[in-house]
Design a protein around this motif. Sequence first.
Motif, PDB file in Angstrom:
ATOM      1  N   GLU A  31       0.828  -1.205   0.000  1.00 42.48           N
ATOM      2  CA  GLU A  31       0.000   0.000   0.000  1.00 42.48           C
ATOM      3  C   GLU A  31       0.865   1.259   0.000  1.00 42.48           C
ATOM      4  O   GLU A  31       0.611   2.199  -0.756  1.00 42.48           O
ATOM      5  CB  GLU A  31      -0.922  -0.003   1.219  1.00 42.48           C
ATOM      6  N   ILE A  35       1.264   4.204  -3.098  1.00 43.70           N
ATOM      7  CA  ILE A  35       1.123   5.654  -2.907  1.00 43.70           C
ATOM      8  C   ILE A  35       2.395   6.363  -3.367  1.00 43.70           C
ATOM      9  O   ILE A  35       2.345   7.403  -4.031  1.00 43.70           O
ATOM     10  CB  ILE A  35       0.799   5.973  -1.437  1.00 43.70           C
ATOM     11  N   HIS A  74      -2.555   9.186   6.996  1.00 45.04           N
ATOM     12  CA  HIS A  74      -3.121   7.966   6.425  1.00 45.04           C
ATOM     13  C   HIS A  74      -2.808   6.814   7.372  1.00 45.04           C
ATOM     14  O   HIS A  74      -1.636   6.501   7.593  1.00 45.04           O
ATOM     15  CB  HIS A  74      -2.510   7.705   5.040  1.00 45.04           C
ATOM     16  N   ASN A 119      -7.847   3.847   6.659  1.00 47.19           N
ATOM     17  CA  ASN A 119      -8.002   2.727   5.738  1.00 47.19           C
ATOM     18  C   ASN A 119      -7.969   1.430   6.547  1.00 47.19           C
ATOM     19  O   ASN A 119      -7.013   0.670   6.518  1.00 47.19           O
ATOM     20  CB  ASN A 119      -6.906   2.754   4.670  1.00 47.19           C
ATOM     21  N   SER A 153      -6.457   3.225  -2.163  1.00 47.54           N
ATOM     22  CA  SER A 153      -5.337   4.122  -1.864  1.00 47.54           C
ATOM     23  C   SER A 153      -4.624   4.557  -3.131  1.00 47.54           C
ATOM     24  O   SER A 153      -4.332   5.752  -3.319  1.00 47.54           O
ATOM     25  CB  SER A 153      -4.341   3.438  -0.924  1.00 47.54           C
ATOM     26  N   TYR A 157      -4.865   8.578  -4.178  1.00 49.44           N
ATOM     27  CA  TYR A 157      -3.695   9.450  -4.152  1.00 49.44           C
ATOM     28  C   TYR A 157      -3.221   9.811  -5.552  1.00 49.44           C
ATOM     29  O   TYR A 157      -2.744  10.931  -5.780  1.00 49.44           O
ATOM     30  CB  TYR A 157      -2.579   8.824  -3.324  1.00 49.44           C
TER      31      TYR A 157
END
Length: 195
Positions: A31, A35, A74, A119, A153, A157
């Motif tokens: 993840e 990003i 986040h 999240n 995500s 982003y």
Amino acid sequence: MRSLSNPMNTINILFLSAVPTGVVPLELNTEYRKIEDALEDGHNARCFRIFRHARIQRQELEHTLEVFEPHIVHFAGHGTPSGSLLLEAYDRQRWELDRDTLRTIFRAHGQSVKLAVLNACHSEMTANVLREVVPYVLGNAIEVFDQHALTFSQTFYAALFQDESLSRAFRLACKEVEMTDAARALTPQLLTTPS
């Protein structure tokens, strides 16, 4: 996105993650990389900086918020049905950070935060409380599948880094998740401050 900060300043993103001992492992490294990759590909990349604090422990949270002064926080990890976020204790066991404590921490130490992305499963209850002190909060009403969290995500982003508005980035991310798995898609909520 410009509404989150002064357009002349860099927007700091703080990526927090925690998977205590005894809970299901998550693809948190993936993840974060998604990003980061989205930031590298974004034409607006110079306006953002991303910092990471993996395996965040309860006693570190206040200090971390003060040191990094993030505009976006986040959190990637587990949430409980009661709305708590799971952090690590000293012994790497689970520590449940309840929503009222989280609100108190952000009120005292997170004045720079304009957006909190939770999240995690069952995080909407926490998001509803946190929005009393943070202008925009994202939370999930139900259990979140790992792949959905990654897709959300990455898309969210990527849109922000292309200078899309917060609401449009949110809609694009929800749509992308629904396209990949409509039957089991997560149901995130974008919440704003009560005022």
